[in-house]
Motif scaffolding. Structure first.
Motif, PDB file in Angstrom:
ATOM      1  N   PHE A   1       0.825  -1.206   0.000  1.00  0.00           N
ATOM      2  CA  PHE A   1       0.000   0.000   0.000  1.00  0.00           C
ATOM      3  C   PHE A   1       0.861   1.260   0.000  1.00  0.00           C
ATOM      4  CE2 PHE A   1      -2.758   3.103   2.270  1.00  0.00           C
ATOM      5  CZ  PHE A   1      -3.851   3.083   1.418  1.00  0.00           C
ATOM      6  N   ASP A   2       1.844   1.322   0.889  1.00  0.00           N
ATOM      7  CA  ASP A   2       2.675   2.526   0.985  1.00  0.00           C
ATOM      8  C   ASP A   2       3.575   2.700  -0.228  1.00  0.00           C
ATOM      9  OD1 ASP A   2       1.620   3.340   3.382  1.00  0.00           O
ATOM     10  OD2 ASP A   2       3.191   2.459   4.614  1.00  0.00           O
ATOM     11  N   SER A   3       4.073   1.600  -0.758  1.00  0.00           N
ATOM     12  CA  SER A   3       4.934   1.690  -1.930  1.00  0.00           C
ATOM     13  C   SER A   3       4.197   2.310  -3.112  1.00  0.00           C
ATOM     14  CB  SER A   3       5.450   0.298  -2.306  1.00  0.00           C
ATOM     15  OG  SER A   3       6.244   0.350  -3.475  1.00  0.00           O
ATOM     16  N   ALA A   4       2.918   1.986  -3.247  1.00  0.00           N
ATOM     17  CA  ALA A   4       2.127   2.530  -4.353  1.00  0.00           C
ATOM     18  C   ALA A   4       1.590   3.924  -4.048  1.00  0.00           C
ATOM     19  CB  ALA A   4       0.962   1.593  -4.667  1.00  0.00           C
ATOM     20  N   SER A   5       1.344   4.226  -2.769  1.00  0.00           N
ATOM     21  CA  SER A   5       0.629   5.448  -2.402  1.00  0.00           C
ATOM     22  C   SER A   5       1.510   6.663  -2.186  1.00  0.00           C
ATOM     23  CB  SER A   5      -0.190   5.203  -1.123  1.00  0.00           C
ATOM     24  OG  SER A   5      -1.119   4.165  -1.301  1.00  0.00           O
ATOM     25  N   ILE A   6       2.727   6.470  -1.696  1.00  0.00           N
ATOM     26  CA  ILE A   6       3.583   7.589  -1.307  1.00  0.00           C
ATOM     27  C   ILE A   6       4.503   7.970  -2.468  1.00  0.00           C
ATOM     28  CG2 ILE A   6       5.327   8.400   0.323  1.00  0.00           C
ATOM     29  CD1 ILE A   6       4.221   6.379   2.337  1.00  0.00           C
ATOM     30  N   ALA A   7       4.510   9.259  -2.798  1.00  0.00           N
ATOM     31  CA  ALA A   7       5.350   9.752  -3.888  1.00  0.00           C
ATOM     32  C   ALA A   7       6.823   9.695  -3.513  1.00  0.00           C
ATOM     33  CB  ALA A   7       4.958  11.185  -4.237  1.00  0.00           C
ATOM     34  N   SER A   8       7.696   9.768  -4.509  1.00  0.00           N
ATOM     35  CA  SER A   8       9.142   9.693  -4.271  1.00  0.00           C
ATOM     36  C   SER A   8       9.641  10.829  -3.403  1.00  0.00           C
ATOM     37  CB  SER A   8       9.897   9.672  -5.599  1.00  0.00           C
ATOM     38  OG  SER A   8       9.573  10.830  -6.368  1.00  0.00           O
ATOM     39  N   SER A   9       8.935  11.963  -3.414  1.00  0.00           N
ATOM     40  CA  SER A   9       9.323  13.097  -2.585  1.00  0.00           C
ATOM     41  C   SER A   9       9.042  12.865  -1.108  1.00  0.00           C
ATOM     42  CB  SER A   9       8.567  14.348  -3.034  1.00  0.00           C
ATOM     43  OG  SER A   9       7.173  14.210  -2.764  1.00  0.00           O
ATOM     44  N   SER A  10       8.181  11.882  -0.806  1.00  0.00           N
ATOM     45  CA  SER A  10       7.745  11.564   0.559  1.00  0.00           C
ATOM     46  C   SER A  10       6.978  12.714   1.210  1.00  0.00           C
ATOM     47  CB  SER A  10       8.930  11.161   1.453  1.00  0.00           C
ATOM     48  OG  SER A  10       9.538   9.986   0.976  1.00  0.00           O
ATOM     49  N   GLN A  11       6.475  13.648   0.395  1.00  0.00           N
ATOM     50  CA  GLN A  11       5.667  14.745   0.928  1.00  0.00           C
ATOM     51  C   GLN A  11       4.297  14.812   0.248  1.00  0.00           C
ATOM     52  OE1 GLN A  11       8.285  18.219   0.609  1.00  0.00           O
ATOM     53  NE2 GLN A  11       8.910  17.926   2.733  1.00  0.00           N
ATOM     54  N   PHE A  12       3.964  13.763  -0.467  1.00  0.00           N
ATOM     55  CA  PHE A  12       2.677  13.687  -1.138  1.00  0.00           C
ATOM     56  C   PHE A  12       2.244  12.221  -1.175  1.00  0.00           C
ATOM     57  CE2 PHE A  12       0.001  13.109  -4.876  1.00  0.00           C
ATOM     58  CZ  PHE A  12      -0.963  14.083  -4.655  1.00  0.00           C
ATOM     59  N   ALA A  13       0.951  11.984  -0.983  1.00  0.00           N
ATOM     60  CA  ALA A  13       0.431  10.614  -1.019  1.00  0.00           C
ATOM     61  C   ALA A  13      -0.990  10.611  -1.567  1.00  0.00           C
ATOM     62  CB  ALA A  13       0.458   9.990   0.374  1.00  0.00           C
ATOM     63  N   SER A  14      -1.373   9.504  -2.133  1.00  0.00           N
ATOM     64  CA  SER A  14      -2.740   9.332  -2.631  1.00  0.00           C
ATOM     65  C   SER A  14      -3.143   7.874  -2.426  1.00  0.00           C
ATOM     66  CB  SER A  14      -2.831   9.694  -4.114  1.00  0.00           C
ATOM     67  OG  SER A  14      -1.981   8.867  -4.887  1.00  0.00           O
ATOM     68  N   PHE A  15      -4.386   7.691  -2.047  1.00  0.00           N
ATOM     69  CA  PHE A  15      -4.878   6.330  -1.836  1.00  0.00           C
ATOM     70  C   PHE A  15      -6.390   6.316  -2.006  1.00  0.00           C
ATOM     71  CE2 PHE A  15      -5.003   8.402   2.287  1.00  0.00           C
ATOM     72  CZ  PHE A  15      -6.242   8.024   2.807  1.00  0.00           C
ATOM     73  N   GLN A  16      -6.940   5.090  -2.051  1.00  0.00           N
ATOM     74  CA  GLN A  16      -8.377   4.915  -2.232  1.00  0.00           C
ATOM     75  C   GLN A  16      -8.926   3.906  -1.239  1.00  0.00           C
ATOM     76  OE1 GLN A  16      -8.391   3.563  -6.328  1.00  0.00           O
ATOM     77  NE2 GLN A  16      -6.644   4.919  -6.549  1.00  0.00           N
ATOM     78  N   ILE A  17     -10.176   4.085  -0.900  1.00  0.00           N
ATOM     79  CA  ILE A  17     -10.936   3.074  -0.175  1.00  0.00           C
ATOM     80  C   ILE A  17     -12.160   2.780  -1.032  1.00  0.00           C
ATOM     81  CG2 ILE A  17     -12.143   2.435   1.943  1.00  0.00           C
ATOM     82  CD1 ILE A  17     -10.465   4.551   3.400  1.00  0.00           C
ATOM     83  N   ALA A  18     -12.279   1.545  -1.472  1.00  0.00           N
ATOM     84  CA  ALA A  18     -13.373   1.154  -2.349  1.00  0.00           C
ATOM     85  C   ALA A  18     -14.287   0.179  -1.621  1.00  0.00           C
ATOM     86  CB  ALA A  18     -12.825   0.510  -3.626  1.00  0.00           C
ATOM     87  N   VAL A  19     -15.576   0.450  -1.658  1.00  0.00           N
ATOM     88  CA  VAL A  19     -16.563  -0.409  -0.995  1.00  0.00           C
ATOM     89  C   VAL A  19     -17.492  -0.988  -2.050  1.00  0.00           C
ATOM     90  CG1 VAL A  19     -18.452  -0.508   0.666  1.00  0.00           C
ATOM     91  CG2 VAL A  19     -16.443   0.903   1.150  1.00  0.00           C
ATOM     92  N   ALA A  20     -17.481  -2.306  -2.170  1.00  0.00           N
ATOM     93  CA  ALA A  20     -18.316  -2.984  -3.158  1.00  0.00           C
ATOM     94  C   ALA A  20     -19.502  -3.657  -2.472  1.00  0.00           C
ATOM     95  CB  ALA A  20     -17.500  -4.025  -3.919  1.00  0.00           C
ATOM     96  N   SER A  21     -20.627  -3.672  -3.148  1.00  0.00           N
ATOM     97  CA  SER A  21     -21.822  -4.336  -2.638  1.00  0.00           C
ATOM     98  C   SER A  21     -22.675  -4.757  -3.825  1.00  0.00           C
ATOM     99  CB  SER A  21     -22.608  -3.411  -1.702  1.00  0.00           C
ATOM    100  OG  SER A  21     -22.984  -2.219  -2.377  1.00  0.00           O
ATOM    101  N   VAL A  22     -23.792  -5.398  -3.534  1.00  0.00           N
ATOM    102  CA  VAL A  22     -24.705  -5.855  -4.585  1.00  0.00           C
ATOM    103  C   VAL A  22     -26.065  -5.204  -4.369  1.00  0.00           C
ATOM    104  CG1 VAL A  22     -25.814  -7.863  -5.643  1.00  0.00           C
ATOM    105  CG2 VAL A  22     -23.483  -8.050  -4.766  1.00  0.00           C
ATOM    106  N   ASP A  23     -26.640  -4.632  -5.429  1.00  0.00           N
ATOM    107  CA  ASP A  23     -27.937  -3.970  -5.285  1.00  0.00           C
ATOM    108  C   ASP A  23     -29.074  -4.976  -5.447  1.00  0.00           C
ATOM    109  OD1 ASP A  23     -28.239  -4.445  -8.017  1.00  0.00           O
ATOM    110  OD2 ASP A  23     -27.891  -2.354  -8.606  1.00  0.00           O
ATOM    111  N   ASP A  24     -30.303  -4.484  -5.386  1.00  0.00           N
ATOM    112  CA  ASP A  24     -31.476  -5.364  -5.435  1.00  0.00           C
ATOM    113  C   ASP A  24     -31.594  -6.106  -6.762  1.00  0.00           C
ATOM    114  OD1 ASP A  24     -32.133  -4.534  -2.901  1.00  0.00           O
ATOM    115  OD2 ASP A  24     -33.542  -2.986  -3.578  1.00  0.00           O
ATOM    116  N   SER A  25     -30.955  -5.582  -7.797  1.00  0.00           N
ATOM    117  CA  SER A  25     -31.010  -6.237  -9.113  1.00  0.00           C
ATOM    118  C   SER A  25     -29.903  -7.262  -9.295  1.00  0.00           C
ATOM    119  CB  SER A  25     -30.911  -5.178 -10.226  1.00  0.00           C
ATOM    120  OG  SER A  25     -31.976  -4.254 -10.138  1.00  0.00           O
ATOM    121  N   GLY A  26     -29.031  -7.387  -8.295  1.00  0.00           N
ATOM    122  CA  GLY A  26     -27.929  -8.333  -8.384  1.00  0.00           C
ATOM    123  C   GLY A  26     -26.685  -7.770  -9.033  1.00  0.00           C
ATOM    124  N   ASP A  27     -26.695  -6.464  -9.342  1.00  0.00           N
ATOM    125  CA  ASP A  27     -25.533  -5.824  -9.953  1.00  0.00           C
ATOM    126  C   ASP A  27     -24.519  -5.428  -8.882  1.00  0.00           C
ATOM    127  OD1 ASP A  27     -26.576  -5.952 -12.571  1.00  0.00           O
ATOM    128  OD2 ASP A  27     -27.742  -4.123 -12.233  1.00  0.00           O
TER     129      ASP A  27
END
Length: 251
Positions: A134-160
């Motif tokens: 996670f940190d290897s992908a998220s933290i920039a080489s400058s070590s003063q900038f980072a980006s990451f995501q939290i993704a939540v998946a679920s299924v709706d009433d239609s099964g999608d």
């Protein structure tokens, strides 16, 4: 066909490069589709943009979401906000939870899934394989900038399968050692957040599923996909902000 072996998709959360993905209510095949498609899209963006700066990361994010769209994810809503934190001290995970708790568009179910994903990640321990990926992908080489995501998946009433993709981009004049557990004192943290709601067109994805799996496998990219084991009861009540923050601090 189940792309990833069932033993790797039995957990309710996983690290997929710079994303923490919650897939608790999905079938094995659905978990595989979510994890592989999000990882594939990240790697496609990595080929063109370094994420070394905020501007690079915004370009990276556009490529990432465009790739998701090209393989079957249909974006139904997108929001982008910028927040400047002037607190003399704080932590990123505190800020994430507080922001979600104060956002009236965030449902209790979404908040509960995010908090459980963070707690599960925290309990893997410092310098775990999941944290290293996670940190290897998220933290920039400058070590003063980072980006990451939290993704939540679920299924709706239609099964999608639906996916709520929450992204954070932040910069600081202090060295960022851990993307999610970063804490600051006497510094100003500037943060952008993005929310995307998507639905998977299963017919379209079925046409590219094997291609995506084979590319990830041939490129030895499955090391960037780290399942997170659940170590607490799923019947545990959803956290309030204060309780979740306190639990996270324990780990």
């Amino acid at each position: 066909m189940s792309s990833i072996p069932q033993t790797q998709t039995a957990d309710d959360a996983a690290i997929a490069s710079r994303a923490i993905v919650w897939v608790g209510d999905l079938t094995v095949q659905q978990k595989s589709d979510v994890l592989e498609s999000t990882l594939f899209a990240q790697l496609a963006a990595d080929k063109q943009y370094s994420s070394a700066t905020e501007e690079d990361t915004l370009q990276w994010y556009r490529k990432y979401t465009d790739t998701l769209g090209s393989i079957g994810w249909v974006v139904s809503k997108a929001d982008f906000t910028e927040v400047k934190y002037d607190r003399t001290e704080g932590t990123v995970h505190d800020t994430v939870l507080e922001q979600l708790a104060n956002d009236r568009t965030v449902s209790k179910a979404l908040y509960a899934s995010v908090s459980r994903a963070l707690l599960t990640f925290a309990r893997t321990g410092s310098r775990s394989d999941a944290e290293k990926v996670f940190d290897s992908a998220s933290i920039a080489s400058s070590s003063q900038f980072a980006s990451f995501q939290i993704a939540v998946a679920s299924v709706d009433d239609s099964g999608d399968v639906i996916l709520t993709l929450l992204a954070w981009f932040y910069s600081s004049n202090k060295t960022v050692g851990n993307a999610l557990w970063y804490s600051w004192k006497n510094a100003t943290v500037t943060m952008k957040t993005s929310t995307l709601n998507m639905t998977l067109n299963s017919d379209i994805y079925a046409q590219v599923r094997s291609m995506i799996h084979n590319k990830l496998n041939d490129g030895n990219k499955f090391d960037l996909l780290v399942p997170l084991s659940m170590v607490y009861e799923l019947t545990e009540p959803a956290c309030t902000v204060d309780i979740c923050v306190e639990k996270l601090r324990m780990y």
